[in-house]
Each structure stands twice: as structure tokens, then as C-alpha cells.
Write an enzyme that holds these catalytic residues in place. Structure first.
Site, short mmCIF file in Angstrom:
data_model
loop_
_atom_site.label_atom_id
_atom_site.label_comp_id
_atom_site.label_asym_id
_atom_site.label_seq_id
_atom_site.Cartn_x
_atom_site.Cartn_y
_atom_site.Cartn_z
N ASP A 179 -4.67 10.57 2.29
CA ASP A 179 -4.29 9.29 2.89
C ASP A 179 -4.27 8.21 1.82
OD1 ASP A 179 -6.94 7.74 2.97
OD2 ASP A 179 -7.50 9.59 3.99
N ALA A 180 -3.67 7.09 2.15
CA ALA A 180 -3.42 6.06 1.14
C ALA A 180 -4.69 5.59 0.45
CB ALA A 180 -2.69 4.87 1.78
#
Length: 314
Positions: A179-180
């Protein structure tokens, strides 16, 4: 243009033809025009898999770097030399000793020819990458970057880092996602079968994370996580768990999972009362991130690729 002559009529070869007064000297070529890439540190690692001179005295052409044409049959010892396993002469000894197999069959004859684009070659039971068209890279994904090859919203993404390789004709994709807000090791490849197996839960390839979490984590939490925690989409178990530091309301832990569900580490630690503040993936199987800098790419070595193949039964 005729050279000026001496008094005896012979050309003067020592006299240079100087440029005319006022002529402009050529300027050095300016840098590339156009947009500047958003990330400028996506450089190859210092140590790449570069062919080295053969200590046994064979010519460099015996180790040619051009990929074999589809269907082209090449001598097995030359294929092993091109793959960096050993010099051609040492590869011949390995074949004679029965240490090399092709497509599941041990080969002992020296004249065997194979198509490196399709053959599965193993040395001492470990698969050797002989198809030079395959690419295996490690990316240290920076925090805030998207695990996508492009982003409609213009956010920085993995595709930006490998853009030059893609433009050169390599069809690359990332293996799984981070995820970011998660940093660390992300594999990038064009090896579809390997990528599929690494992502499939049935092969149980472990992923290792370092997490900085809220609160001082008791060491007894490891037993609870290894026994299993029930989440909204089913139970999850940690393969390994250890507390590395715990002080002043913050802890650093190491956790190993073979699960690949979305946000699994963050959800698991939040469920037991220790929300994640920072998360870094350090390993996929035996492949380690090491001290690779954020945003950089590293070409996987032969041993690392062989270990990944072994982990998923290829």
C-alpha cells in the site's frame, strides 16, 4: 582547398588552416529536452550481472550476451557459461559429473544442445536462469508511492521508476502490492509463472516486515499471533514474531507472514491493540532488501532467482 605553397612550389604541410575571424566555435550538445522524470535516483545497483572474462582462456565470444533466437539450439556448457554458473570448461566437468539436468533429466554427454528460451536447467538441484529475456528486479518502494504501473491521478507510482526499461521494450509488472504508506521490497519482473506462484497463497512464500507500532508490545504477544487472530475476513497467523525494541510508548517488531491479503499486517497489529505507525517489507522469501536506497532498482543475482524458483517449485 589548396594548401599555400612554399617558395620552392611544394605545399606547406606544417601550416594549419585556422578558422576565420569571428567564426563561432561549436557548442557542446545540451542535455535532453522535455520533461524531467519525477524520480531521478532510479539507478541500477553498482553490482550487476555483467559477464566476466573467462579464466580458462576461452574467447569472450564463447560467453556471448545476445539472447538466443526462438528455437535456437545451443550447447549446454555454453548456456551454463552465459548464465554465469561457471566457465565453459568447468561447466563441461559439471556435466560429466552428473550435476546438471535439463527438463528433469540428468545430462552427462557434452554435445547436448538446448533452447534456453524454453529449457528448464538445474545444477545440483537448483534451477538456473538461462533465458536471458527474463528480467528479475528488486525495487525499494518509497513511502507514498503507488504499487501500480500508471496512475490516473498523476501520483508517483512504480511505473515511473521502470519507465525507461518499459520504453526500451521490457514488459514489466510488479509482483503483488504494497500500500502507498508501506515501504520496502517489491519484486518487478516479466516472468509470469514465477510471479503467479509467488502471489498464490498455496505456495506459502514468507514475507518479512519491520513495523514501528504504537504502545510497548509485550513479548508474550508473539504466542497469541502465532496461534491465530480472527479478522473480519477470516483468521490469520503469524509465522514468526519478535519484539526488537520497546520503550517510551513505541515499539519496533519483526513479523513474518505468508498471507497476502490487503493491509494484512496493519489490520493484524491494530486488532491486538498496536496500530502501525511505519511499515517496511524487508524480505520476500530469502531475497533481502539490505541497504538498497528508496526508489532504486537492483538486478537479482543468479542465486536469488534460483532460490525463488525453488521456493515455488519451479
Amino acid at each position: 582547398m589548396n594548401r599555400p605553397a612554399r617558395r620552392d612550389g611544394t605545399p606547406d604541410r606544417n601550416r594549419s588552416s585556422a578558422p576565420k575571424q569571428g567564426a563561432r566555435k561549436p557548442q557542446k550538445q545540451a542535455g535532453r529536452q522535455g520533461g524531467v522524470p519525477r524520480l531521478s535516483n532510479a539507478k541500477p545497483a553498482r553490482t550487476q550481472n555483467v559477464p566476466v572474462p573467462d579464466p580458462e582462456g576461452y574467447a569472450p565470444s564463447d560467453h556471448g550476451t545476445a539472447p538466443a533466437a526462438p528455437g535456437e539450439q545451443i550447447r549446454l556448457q555454453k548456456v551454463l557459461a552465459q548464465a554465469g554458473v561457471a566457465s565453459r570448461r568447468v561447466a563441461e566437468d559439471m556435466i560429466a559429473d552428473g550435476r546438471v539436468e535439463v527438463d528433469g533429466e540428468i545430462v552427462v554427454e557434452q554435445g547436448r544442445r538446448v533452447d534456453p528460451n524454453v529449457a528448464v536447467v538445474r545444477v545440483d538441484g537448483v534451477r538456473v536462469l538461462v533465458n536471458e529475456n527474463l528480467v528479475h528486479l528488486v525495487l525499494n518502494k518509497p513511502r507514498g508511492w503507488q504499487s501500480t504501473m500508471s496512475d490516473d491521478m498523476g501520483r508517483p507510482c512504480v511505473g515511473d521508476i521502470v519507465a525507461e526499461r518499459v520504453a526500451a521494450g521490457q514488459r514489466l509488472f510488479h509482483v503483488g502490492r504494497l500500500d502507498a504508506d508501506t515501504e520496502g521490497l517489491l519484486l518487478v519482473t516479466n516472468d509470469g509463472e514465477l510471479a503467479h506462484r509467488l502471489m498464490h497463497p498455496s505456495y506459502e512464500v514468507p514475507k518479512t516486515y519491520l513495523a514501528w507500532v504504537h504502545g510497548e508490545v509485550p513479548r508474550s504477544l508473539g504466542n497469541k499471533l502465532r496461534s491465530g487472530i480472527e479478522l473480519e475476513d477470516g483468521p490469520v497467523k503469524a509465522d514468526k514474531f519478535s519484539v526488537l525494541e520497546a520503550s517510551e510508548g513505541r515499539s519496533m517488531v519483526r513479523i513474518v507472514l505468508h498471507e497476502g491479503r490487503k493491509h494484512i499486517v496493519r489490520r493484524l497489529l491494530a486488532e491486538v491493540g498496536h496500530p502501525v505507525e511505519r511499515l517496511v517489507r524487508t524480505h520476500v522469501g530469502s531475497v533481502a532488501l539490505g541497504d538498497q536506497r528508496p526508489g532504486s532498482l537492483r538486478v537479482l543475482g543468479r542465486d536469488d532467482v534460483g532460490a525463488l524458483y525453488k521456493a515455488v517449485g519451479l
